[in-house]
Scaffold this motif. Structure first.
Motif, PDB file in Angstrom:
ATOM      1  N   PHE A  26       0.740  -1.405  -0.200  1.00 32.37           N
ATOM      2  CA  PHE A  26      -0.111   0.259  -0.490  1.00 32.37           C
ATOM      3  C   PHE A  26       1.078   1.222   0.290  1.00 32.37           C
ATOM      4  O   PHE A  26       0.736   2.261   0.003  1.00 32.37           O
ATOM      5  CB  PHE A  26      -1.115  -0.184   0.961  1.00 32.37           C
ATOM      6  CG  PHE A  26      -0.451  -0.426   2.528  1.00 32.37           C
ATOM      7  CD1 PHE A  26       0.109   0.048   2.969  1.00 32.37           C
ATOM      8  CD2 PHE A  26      -0.526  -1.628   2.851  1.00 32.37           C
ATOM      9  CE1 PHE A  26       1.136   0.103   4.398  1.00 32.37           C
ATOM     10  CE2 PHE A  26      -0.328  -2.188   4.014  1.00 32.37           C
ATOM     11  CZ  PHE A  26       0.728  -0.908   5.077  1.00 32.37           C
ATOM     12  N   LYS A  27       2.306   1.342   0.059  1.00 27.43           N
ATOM     13  CA  LYS A  27       3.017   2.338   0.180  1.00 27.43           C
ATOM     14  C   LYS A  27       2.973   2.764  -1.359  1.00 27.43           C
ATOM     15  O   LYS A  27       3.577   4.173  -1.164  1.00 27.43           O
ATOM     16  CB  LYS A  27       4.536   2.128   1.067  1.00 27.43           C
ATOM     17  CG  LYS A  27       4.643   1.894   2.252  1.00 27.43           C
ATOM     18  CD  LYS A  27       5.910   1.556   3.130  1.00 27.43           C
ATOM     19  CE  LYS A  27       5.166   1.175   4.575  1.00 27.43           C
ATOM     20  NZ  LYS A  27       6.580   1.364   5.344  1.00 27.43           N
ATOM     21  N   GLU A  28       2.991   2.450  -1.851  1.00 30.90           N
ATOM     22  CA  GLU A  28       2.555   2.485  -3.522  1.00 30.90           C
ATOM     23  C   GLU A  28       2.260   3.036  -4.012  1.00 30.90           C
ATOM     24  O   GLU A  28       1.647   3.682  -5.313  1.00 30.90           O
ATOM     25  CB  GLU A  28       3.212   1.405  -4.600  1.00 30.90           C
ATOM     26  CG  GLU A  28       4.838   0.379  -4.564  1.00 30.90           C
ATOM     27  CD  GLU A  28       5.089  -0.527  -4.725  1.00 30.90           C
ATOM     28  OE1 GLU A  28       4.020  -1.065  -5.861  1.00 30.90           O
ATOM     29  OE2 GLU A  28       5.381  -1.695  -4.505  1.00 30.90           O
ATOM     30  N   LEU A  29       0.585   2.827  -3.416  1.00 33.98           N
ATOM     31  CA  LEU A  29       0.003   3.878  -3.362  1.00 33.98           C
ATOM     32  C   LEU A  29      -0.520   5.094  -3.190  1.00 33.98           C
ATOM     33  O   LEU A  29      -1.966   5.001  -2.940  1.00 33.98           O
ATOM     34  CB  LEU A  29      -1.340   2.784  -3.303  1.00 33.98           C
ATOM     35  CG  LEU A  29      -1.243   0.995  -4.096  1.00 33.98           C
ATOM     36  CD1 LEU A  29      -2.052   0.101  -4.017  1.00 33.98           C
ATOM     37  CD2 LEU A  29      -1.288   0.835  -6.096  1.00 33.98           C
ATOM     38  N   GLU A  30      -0.083   5.864  -2.153  1.00 32.03           N
ATOM     39  CA  GLU A  30      -0.679   6.951  -1.002  1.00 32.03           C
ATOM     40  C   GLU A  30      -1.210   8.252  -1.957  1.00 32.03           C
ATOM     41  O   GLU A  30      -1.697   8.604  -1.558  1.00 32.03           O
ATOM     42  CB  GLU A  30       0.725   7.276  -0.515  1.00 32.03           C
ATOM     43  CG  GLU A  30       1.249   5.605   0.428  1.00 32.03           C
ATOM     44  CD  GLU A  30       2.706   6.525   1.068  1.00 32.03           C
ATOM     45  OE1 GLU A  30       3.451   7.800   0.460  1.00 32.03           O
ATOM     46  OE2 GLU A  30       2.903   5.692   1.780  1.00 32.03           O
TER      47      GLU A  30
END
Length: 214
Positions: A26-30
């Motif tokens: 999810f860090k890639e989807l901030e």
């Protein structure tokens, strides 16, 4: 992953549920603007499983304060163990872990299985996460149950009010004796029932209450 999620956002999807083998994907989807529900990231987190576990425990005891929770099995590869440790400790429970030494995790305090089942108010069993590389070479299912599982001998050592939990799917006869999956102290299928309610609530919150009122 980002392009896939961005595509769904662009064509009008309102909520996404994402389960992914990468830790903390999810860090890639901030930068994504629509809600993303984490249905499990690698061996990192499993928030909705944690919420349904919390709901099941609270429904049983009406508190988390000073409850003793034993989480048993493949700790190293389990996102359920990670999410529950974080949440339960924040809520005032005491959390210990038991399982093969090969699957211990730094910062996760351990206790022997025999001692743990006598100490615990909640005994949460975990399956072996073979899809994430867990294996115990040369050990049969019967050996694992005898050494690290919840067998009939250990069940008789539990407190009368203690409950048995498992995120499922259950490997009967491996981490838990077949006869205990639906025994009086088991809440395994109750967890599944609660999971439907909890996940409906999470999706409802993600859409926004007004979406349903309209």
């Amino acid at each position: 992953l980002y392009d896939t999620v961005k595509t769904f956002e662009a064509i009008g999807y309102k909520v996404l549920v994402v389960r992914h083998p990468q830790d903390e994907y999810f860090k890639e989807l901030e930068e994504i603007k629509i809600p993303i529900l984490n249905a499990g990231d690698g061996k990192g987190n499993h928030p909705t499983q944690c919420l349904l576990d919390l709901y099941t425990i609270y429904d049983e005891f009406n508190t988390f304060e000073n409850l003793n929770v034993l989480i048993c099995g493949d700790i190293a590869h389990s996102r359920v163990a990670a999410s529950n440790k974080d949440a339960l400790e924040r809520l005032g429970a005491n959390v210990l872990f038991s399982g093969p030494k090969e699957w211990e995790r730094e910062g996760y305090p351990t206790i022997s299985m025999d001692e743990g089942v006598q100490w615990a108010d909640v005994v949460m069993m975990l399956r072996i996460q073979k899809e994430r590389g867990a294996s115990l070479e040369g050990m049969s299912d019967e050996d694992y149950l005898d050494l690290y599982g919840l067998n009939l001998r250990r069940y008789k050592m539990m407190k009368p009010h203690a409950i048995i939990m498992h995120p499922a799917p259950v490997n009967r006869g491996v981490e838990i004796d077949d006869s205990l999956v639906e025994c009086p102290q088991s809440r395994i299928f109750k967890q599944m029932e609660n999971g439907v309610l909890v996940r409906k609530a999470v999706i409802k919150r993600a859409f926004g209450y007004s979406y349903f009122k309209d």
